[in-house]
Enzyme design. Structure first.
Site, mmCIF file in Angstrom:
data_model
loop_
_atom_site.group_PDB
_atom_site.id
_atom_site.type_symbol
_atom_site.label_atom_id
_atom_site.label_comp_id
_atom_site.label_asym_id
_atom_site.label_seq_id
_atom_site.Cartn_x
_atom_site.Cartn_y
_atom_site.Cartn_z
ATOM 1 N N LYS A 1 1.276 -1.145 0.250
ATOM 2 C CA LYS A 1 0.041 -0.185 0.672
ATOM 3 C C LYS A 1 0.875 1.568 0.373
ATOM 4 C CE LYS A 1 -2.459 -1.381 3.953
ATOM 5 N NZ LYS A 1 -1.367 -2.491 4.495
ATOM 6 N N ARG B 1 -9.932 0.317 8.919
ATOM 7 C CA ARG B 1 -9.315 -0.709 8.897
ATOM 8 C C ARG B 1 -10.318 -1.883 9.264
ATOM 9 N NH1 ARG B 1 -3.637 0.158 8.529
ATOM 10 N NH2 ARG B 1 -2.348 -1.572 8.329
ATOM 11 N N ARG C 1 11.996 -6.340 5.452
ATOM 12 C CA ARG C 1 11.608 -5.132 5.561
ATOM 13 C C ARG C 1 12.106 -4.547 7.220
ATOM 14 N NH1 ARG C 1 5.593 -2.068 5.659
ATOM 15 N NH2 ARG C 1 5.914 -2.475 7.000
ATOM 16 N N ARG D 1 -0.640 -9.613 12.964
ATOM 17 C CA ARG D 1 -0.948 -8.905 12.624
ATOM 18 C C ARG D 1 -2.225 -9.002 11.702
ATOM 19 N NH1 ARG D 1 4.100 -6.060 10.953
ATOM 20 N NH2 ARG D 1 3.184 -4.643 9.426
HETATM 21 P P1 B4P Z 1 4.512 -1.544 1.843
HETATM 22 O O1 B4P Z 1 4.190 -0.927 1.230
HETATM 23 O O2 B4P Z 1 5.168 -0.803 3.367
HETATM 24 O O3 B4P Z 1 3.358 -1.992 2.853
HETATM 25 P P2 B4P Z 1 1.552 -1.824 3.841
HETATM 26 O O4 B4P Z 1 0.883 -2.392 2.693
HETATM 27 O O5 B4P Z 1 1.906 -0.166 3.323
HETATM 28 O O6 B4P Z 1 2.461 -1.634 4.840
HETATM 29 P P3 B4P Z 1 1.699 -1.663 6.925
HETATM 30 O O7 B4P Z 1 -0.405 -2.359 6.648
HETATM 31 O O8 B4P Z 1 2.861 -2.613 7.286
HETATM 32 O O9 B4P Z 1 1.784 -0.294 6.752
HETATM 33 P P4 B4P Z 1 1.020 0.425 7.943
HETATM 34 O O10 B4P Z 1 1.791 1.320 7.915
HETATM 35 O O11 B4P Z 1 -0.463 0.652 6.886
HETATM 36 O O12 B4P Z 1 5.530 -2.462 1.883
HETATM 37 C C1 B4P Z 1 5.827 -3.942 2.338
HETATM 38 C C2 B4P Z 1 7.068 -4.507 2.150
HETATM 39 O O13 B4P Z 1 7.707 -4.700 0.557
HETATM 40 C C3 B4P Z 1 7.830 -2.967 1.571
HETATM 41 O O14 B4P Z 1 9.230 -3.347 1.841
HETATM 42 C C4 B4P Z 1 8.694 -3.509 0.072
HETATM 43 O O15 B4P Z 1 9.153 -2.872 -0.270
HETATM 44 C C5 B4P Z 1 7.745 -4.328 -0.384
HETATM 45 N N1 B4P Z 1 6.815 -4.159 -1.026
HETATM 46 C C6 B4P Z 1 5.824 -3.235 -1.893
HETATM 47 N N2 B4P Z 1 5.453 -4.064 -3.897
HETATM 48 C C7 B4P Z 1 6.677 -4.869 -3.746
HETATM 49 C C8 B4P Z 1 6.467 -5.719 -4.687
HETATM 50 N N3 B4P Z 1 5.806 -5.827 -5.475
HETATM 51 N N4 B4P Z 1 7.442 -7.133 -4.457
HETATM 52 C C9 B4P Z 1 8.318 -7.829 -3.668
HETATM 53 N N5 B4P Z 1 7.962 -6.293 -2.323
HETATM 54 C C10 B4P Z 1 7.631 -5.195 -2.115
HETATM 55 O O16 B4P Z 1 0.150 -0.341 9.160
HETATM 56 C C11 B4P Z 1 1.230 -0.521 10.271
HETATM 57 C C12 B4P Z 1 0.475 -0.478 12.110
HETATM 58 O O17 B4P Z 1 -0.136 0.851 11.969
HETATM 59 C C13 B4P Z 1 -0.536 -1.324 11.625
HETATM 60 O O18 B4P Z 1 -0.073 -3.400 11.957
HETATM 61 C C14 B4P Z 1 -1.722 -0.911 13.100
HETATM 62 O O19 B4P Z 1 -1.109 -1.207 14.327
HETATM 63 C C15 B4P Z 1 -1.224 0.669 12.765
HETATM 64 N N6 B4P Z 1 -2.575 0.903 12.027
HETATM 65 C C16 B4P Z 1 -2.424 2.410 11.007
HETATM 66 N N7 B4P Z 1 -3.254 2.042 10.858
HETATM 67 C C17 B4P Z 1 -4.798 2.016 11.398
HETATM 68 C C18 B4P Z 1 -5.991 2.463 11.942
HETATM 69 N N8 B4P Z 1 -6.508 2.526 10.288
HETATM 70 N N9 B4P Z 1 -6.984 1.640 12.517
HETATM 71 C C19 B4P Z 1 -5.740 1.188 13.659
HETATM 72 N N10 B4P Z 1 -4.592 0.827 13.543
HETATM 73 C C20 B4P Z 1 -3.444 1.247 12.432
#
Ligand code: B4P
Length: 211
Positions: A27, A102, A141, A159
């Site tokens: 994302k 979420r 990561r 998670r």
């Molecule tokens: P990212 O792009 O970083 O993944 P994400 O989906 O944004 O991550 P996440 O869900 O953990 O984060 P959030 O901050 O929302 O990609 C992950 C990895 O994969 C990276 O290293 C990237 O380089 C790699 N990658 C990406 N695309 C790729 C591809 N095509 N091929 C190979 N590798 C690839 O959430 C973090 C925490 O915050 C949650 O657990 C929760 O505790 C809290 N939180 C956030 N929003 C909330 C909400 N609305 N309500 C309650 N808690 C919340």
């Protein structure tokens, strides 16, 4: 359609998107490219919460205790945070919500907040990635990000359990509104972005925001 035309067209009407998917589905990675191309305001609750932690605010201290355990931060905290961000962005051409909503309660609250601004969610793009690939990405990561929620495989698995129980039901909320679209989230970042772009451009055309 080039991005400049897109940007101009969005001035007269808003485009509000949600990027949905499990932890590590890309994302954050895809959001950067979407906001760059389409001139939307990026609202990532994960980034906002991590900034609160860095700033050592009371909200950040509360959030950290949940995030470190792989749990969701309480709805009222996250909804309040989004509410104040929307207030500060009166001139936005549109929003990209990343990692929010979420829970179904967050989705309902978002509808109310957008209704207040006389707008709505137009499309939910859901990145689909297998659990094994997600674990591999998050552990990788964790080696460099310093994120405590990425280093322990047990917490990563928790998670996913939270995602299945609390976040996955949000997809039904938007399926009922016929706004939900699945996107294959495995493959190169560029290929995934191309698929997302096609879908956004279809939505722009449907809203008469194209040339
Ligand atoms: P990212 O792009 O970083 O993944 P994400 O989906 O944004 O991550 P996440 O869900 O953990 O984060 P959030 O901050 O929302 O990609 C992950 C990895 O994969 C990276 O290293 C990237 O380089 C790699 N990658 C990406 N695309 C790729 C591809 N095509 N091929 C190979 N590798 C690839 O959430 C973090 C925490 O915050 C949650 O657990 C929760 O505790 C809290 N939180 C956030 N929003 C909330 C909400 N609305 N309500 C309650 N808690 C919340």
């Amino acid at each position: 359609m080039n991005s400049y035309i897109c940007f101009l067209r969005l001035v007269s009407n808003m485009l509000n998107l949600i990027l949905f998917g499990p932890p590590g589905s890309g994302k954050g990675t895809q959001s950067e490219k979407i906001v760059d191309k389409y001139g939307l305001v990026h609202l990532s609750t994960g980034n906002l919460l991590r900034q609160e932690i860095i700033d050592k605010t009371p909200l950040g201290l509360e959030a950290k205790s949940f995030m470190d355990k792989g749990q969701l931060v309480p709805d009222e905290v996250v909804i309040g945070m989004i509410d104040s961000c929307l207030e500060k962005q009166q001139d936005a051409k549109g929003f990209l919500f990343d990692g929010f909503p979420r829970t179904v309660a967050q989705a309902e609250a978002l509808d109310r907040l957008l209704q207040f601004k006389k707008t709505a969610i137009h499309k939910v793009l859901a990145l689909e990635v297998s659990e094994e690939e997600l674990v591999t990405r998050l552990i990788k990561r964790g080696e460099t990000s310093g994120r405590s929620d990425d280093t322990d495989e047990d917490i990563i698995r928790r998670r996913f359990a939270v995602y299945k129980n609390e976040t996955y039901p949000v997809s039904n909320y938007y399926k009922e509104e016929e706004k939900f679209e699945s996107i294959k989230g495995e493959g190169s970042v560029e290929d995934i972005f191309n698929t997302i772009s096609k879908s956004i451009e279809k939505e722009l055309a449907a809203q008469n925001l194209t040339e």
